[in-house]
Structure formats: structure tokens, C-alpha cells
Design a protein around this motif. Structure first.
Motif, short mmCIF file in Angstrom:
data_model
loop_
_atom_site.label_atom_id
_atom_site.label_comp_id
_atom_site.label_asym_id
_atom_site.label_seq_id
_atom_site.Cartn_x
_atom_site.Cartn_y
_atom_site.Cartn_z
N CYS A 9 5.24 10.73 4.07
CA CYS A 9 4.24 10.62 2.99
C CYS A 9 3.10 9.72 3.41
O CYS A 9 2.76 8.75 2.75
CB CYS A 9 4.93 10.11 1.73
N LYS A 10 2.47 10.09 4.54
CA LYS A 10 1.44 9.26 5.12
C LYS A 10 0.15 9.31 4.30
O LYS A 10 -0.11 10.28 3.59
CB LYS A 10 1.16 9.73 6.55
N ALA A 11 -0.64 8.26 4.41
CA ALA A 11 -1.87 8.18 3.62
C ALA A 11 -2.81 9.31 3.98
O ALA A 11 -3.39 9.95 3.11
CB ALA A 11 -2.53 6.83 3.86
N ARG A 12 -2.98 9.57 5.27
CA ARG A 12 -3.97 10.55 5.70
C ARG A 12 -3.49 11.99 5.70
O ARG A 12 -4.08 12.84 5.07
CB ARG A 12 -4.42 10.21 7.13
N LYS A 13 -2.42 12.23 6.45
CA LYS A 13 -1.97 13.62 6.62
C LYS A 13 -0.52 13.73 6.22
O LYS A 13 0.35 13.85 7.09
CB LYS A 13 -2.17 14.04 8.09
N PRO A 14 -0.23 13.71 4.92
CA PRO A 14 1.17 13.76 4.49
C PRO A 14 1.82 15.07 4.92
O PRO A 14 1.21 16.14 4.83
CB PRO A 14 1.09 13.66 2.96
N ASP A 15 3.05 14.98 5.42
CA ASP A 15 3.76 16.15 5.93
C ASP A 15 4.72 16.67 4.85
O ASP A 15 5.94 16.63 5.00
CB ASP A 15 4.52 15.75 7.20
N THR A 63 0.82 -1.21 0.00
CA THR A 63 0.00 0.00 0.00
C THR A 63 0.86 1.27 0.00
O THR A 63 0.54 2.25 -0.66
CB THR A 63 -0.97 -0.02 1.19
N HIS A 64 2.00 1.25 0.74
CA HIS A 64 2.87 2.42 0.79
C HIS A 64 3.55 2.68 -0.55
O HIS A 64 3.54 3.80 -1.06
CB HIS A 64 3.96 2.25 1.86
N VAL A 65 4.17 1.64 -1.09
CA VAL A 65 4.92 1.80 -2.35
C VAL A 65 3.98 2.26 -3.47
O VAL A 65 4.34 3.11 -4.29
CB VAL A 65 5.64 0.49 -2.72
N GLY A 66 2.77 1.73 -3.49
CA GLY A 66 1.81 2.15 -4.50
C GLY A 66 1.45 3.62 -4.34
O GLY A 66 1.50 4.39 -5.29
N HIS A 99 11.96 -0.74 0.59
CA HIS A 99 12.03 -0.57 2.04
C HIS A 99 12.11 0.91 2.40
O HIS A 99 11.47 1.38 3.34
CB HIS A 99 13.26 -1.30 2.60
N GLN A 100 12.87 1.66 1.64
CA GLN A 100 13.01 3.10 1.91
C GLN A 100 11.69 3.84 1.67
O GLN A 100 11.33 4.74 2.43
CB GLN A 100 14.11 3.69 1.02
N MET A 101 10.97 3.44 0.63
CA MET A 101 9.67 4.05 0.35
C MET A 101 8.70 3.82 1.51
O MET A 101 7.92 4.70 1.88
CB MET A 101 9.07 3.47 -0.94
N ILE A 102 8.78 2.63 2.10
CA ILE A 102 7.89 2.31 3.22
C ILE A 102 8.27 3.14 4.45
O ILE A 102 7.39 3.67 5.13
CB ILE A 102 7.91 0.81 3.50
N TYR A 103 9.57 3.27 4.72
CA TYR A 103 10.01 4.15 5.81
C TYR A 103 9.48 5.57 5.58
O TYR A 103 8.93 6.21 6.47
CB TYR A 103 11.54 4.20 5.87
N HIS A 104 9.68 6.04 4.34
CA HIS A 104 9.28 7.40 4.00
C HIS A 104 7.76 7.56 4.10
O HIS A 104 7.27 8.59 4.56
CB HIS A 104 9.75 7.74 2.58
N GLY A 122 4.86 10.47 -9.02
CA GLY A 122 4.78 10.49 -10.47
C GLY A 122 5.54 9.37 -11.15
O GLY A 122 5.89 9.48 -12.33
N PHE A 123 5.80 8.26 -10.43
CA PHE A 123 6.48 7.11 -11.04
C PHE A 123 5.49 6.22 -11.77
O PHE A 123 5.87 5.37 -12.57
CB PHE A 123 7.22 6.30 -9.99
N THR A 124 4.20 6.36 -11.46
CA THR A 124 3.17 5.58 -12.11
C THR A 124 1.85 6.33 -11.96
O THR A 124 1.72 7.18 -11.09
CB THR A 124 3.03 4.18 -11.50
N ARG A 125 0.89 5.99 -12.83
CA ARG A 125 -0.45 6.54 -12.63
C ARG A 125 -1.44 5.42 -12.41
O ARG A 125 -2.65 5.61 -12.46
CB ARG A 125 -0.85 7.42 -13.82
N HIS A 126 -0.91 4.20 -12.18
CA HIS A 126 -1.78 3.03 -12.03
C HIS A 126 -2.08 2.71 -10.57
O HIS A 126 -1.25 2.97 -9.69
CB HIS A 126 -1.13 1.82 -12.68
#
Length: 210
Positions: A188-194, A140-143, A178-183, A150-154
DNA sequence: CTCCCGATAT
DNA sequence: ATATCAGGAG
């Protein structure tokens, strides 16, 4: 800037701020990672890690899980949610590992996908973290981050996986996820991205209107 | 597409 | 109250 170039710049920053990015699940062998990953579906790693120490003390190998009582296993993993499906999958998974794969977790995508409850996300994680085979782990995070960056629009995880494979150098695949998930957990949270505090905001258009 | 599903943040 | 959490199967 070219999207590949931009990805490399982001990786450069990720390497600085997430130098020890790796799997957050606690495990001691391939089977434990496989099961912990199955338990992590729609559940935080933190919660999985609360359940697995007792679980792996009780069931020590594929044979133990293969012979587990379904109802009892359901109770053992209940806090992770989807416990009926997960319990059934884990037992089916371990029976197949015992009967068809000599008691060992398969080391290739084709065989991993034969296991009940194992899809491409779980398979790629096991391949990357256990067997050193590069794979894009689209959860869910990586997607979400891939779309925002902007790496994908899918939305389809498989399409995201193939888009990322075209953009990223093969040797970066596993670590980058793994880094994307940390980030994703930190900024870059689903609800309230900072976005205002995001270290890669200059390389991302997502929060540009604030 | 829907269903599985408990726990926590908002 | 609702969205979301290292998904996968029917």
C-alpha cells in the motif's frame, strides 16, 4: 460488513503475513529508541539505521547527548534531514531527561510530551515498544492506509488515532500499527500501490476500479 | 498554515 | 522536476 469486524479480518491476515512485525529501528535501550524515532521524521528507517550505530557509539547516554556540541551533532545526523531541528531537539530532550527525569526516559504520555521534539507519534511508539502500554502510532503510513481502508476520513493524525482506538481492540494497537507500516512499505505504497497483489484487497475498497 | 531538509524513487 | 520518507514546532 461492520468496520470492526473488517478490521479483525485484516488483522487475521496481517498476523499470517507479518508475524514478526515490529519496530524496524535498531536500538539497545529506551533512550536509543527515543532518539532514533526523532531522527526518523520524514526519513526512512533504513537511513536512520545507517547513522545510529556510530552515533550511539559516540554518545552513550542522556548525559553525553545533553553535553553535545550542537554543530557537531548536526553533522553526525545530517543524512536524516531536518538536522538542525533534530540536533537541537535531541540535546534539549536529553537535558530535560537528565535534569527532570533522573536520566531515564519517562514512562507516561504526559511527561514524554514535555520533551522537545516528541509528539504523540513518538510518545506512543516508546510507550508501546518499551513500556508495553498500548498506543496507536499514527505516522504517514498508518494515516494513509487507514484512510484507504476506510477506518477514518481524517487527515489530522490525532483524529486518525482516536478513530482507530474506537475500531481496534486495545491489545492490538501497537502491533497493528507496526503491521500497517510493513504493509504500507510492501503493497500500500504512497506512490504506486500494488492493489492487485494486496493480500487484503477483498477487505478494502481502495483499488476496486482496476 | 509554514518551515525544517537530505536522499531516493518515479 | 516532483513526491515521499515511521513528525513536530511556531
Amino acid at each position: 460488513m461492520d468496520v470492526k469486524q473488517r478490521a479483525l479480518e485484516i488483522i487475521k491476515i496481517f498476523d499470517e503475513i507479518y508475524p514478526d512485525a515490529g519496530c524496524s529501528l535498531t536500538y539497545e535501550d529506551p533512550l536509543q529508541l527515543l532518539i532514533a524515532t526523532q531522527l526518523s521524521a520524514q526519513c526512512t528507517d533504513e537511513r536512520v539505521n545507517q547513522v545510529t550505530p556510530d552515533l550511539f557509539r559516540k554518545y552513550k547516554n542522556a548525559h553525553d547527548f545533553a553535553n553535545a556540541d550542537v554543530r557537531e551533532l548536526e553533522q553526525d545526523i545530517k543524512p536524516t534531514g531536518f538536522f538542525r531541528n533534530k540536533a537541537r531537539n535531541i540535546i534539549g530532550c536529553c537535558r530535560m531527561i537528565v535534569e527532570q527525569f533522573g536520566g531515564k526516559v519517562p514512562d507516561n504520555m504526559e511527561d514524554l510530551l514535555k520533551l522537545p521534539g516528541v509528539g504523540r507519534k513518538t510518545a506512543n511508539l516508546v510507550l508501546g515498544d518499551i513500556f508495553g502500554v498500548p498506543g496507536i502510532v499514527v505516522d504517514t503510513h498508518v494515516g494513509r492506509l487507514s484512510r484507504r481502508m476506510g477506518f477514518t476520513r481524517h487527515d489530522d493524525p490525532v483524529k486518525v488515532e482516536f478513530d482507530l482506538m474506537k475500531i481496534l481492540p486495545r491489545e492490538k494497537w501497537t502491533r497493528f500499527c507496526h503491521q500497517m507500516i510493513y504493509h504500507g512499505r510492501k503493497y500500500c505504497k504512497a506512490r504506486k500501490p500494488d492493489c492487485s497483489a494486496c493480500p487484503v484487497k477483498s477487505l478494502c475498497d481502495y483499488g476496486k476500479d482496476k
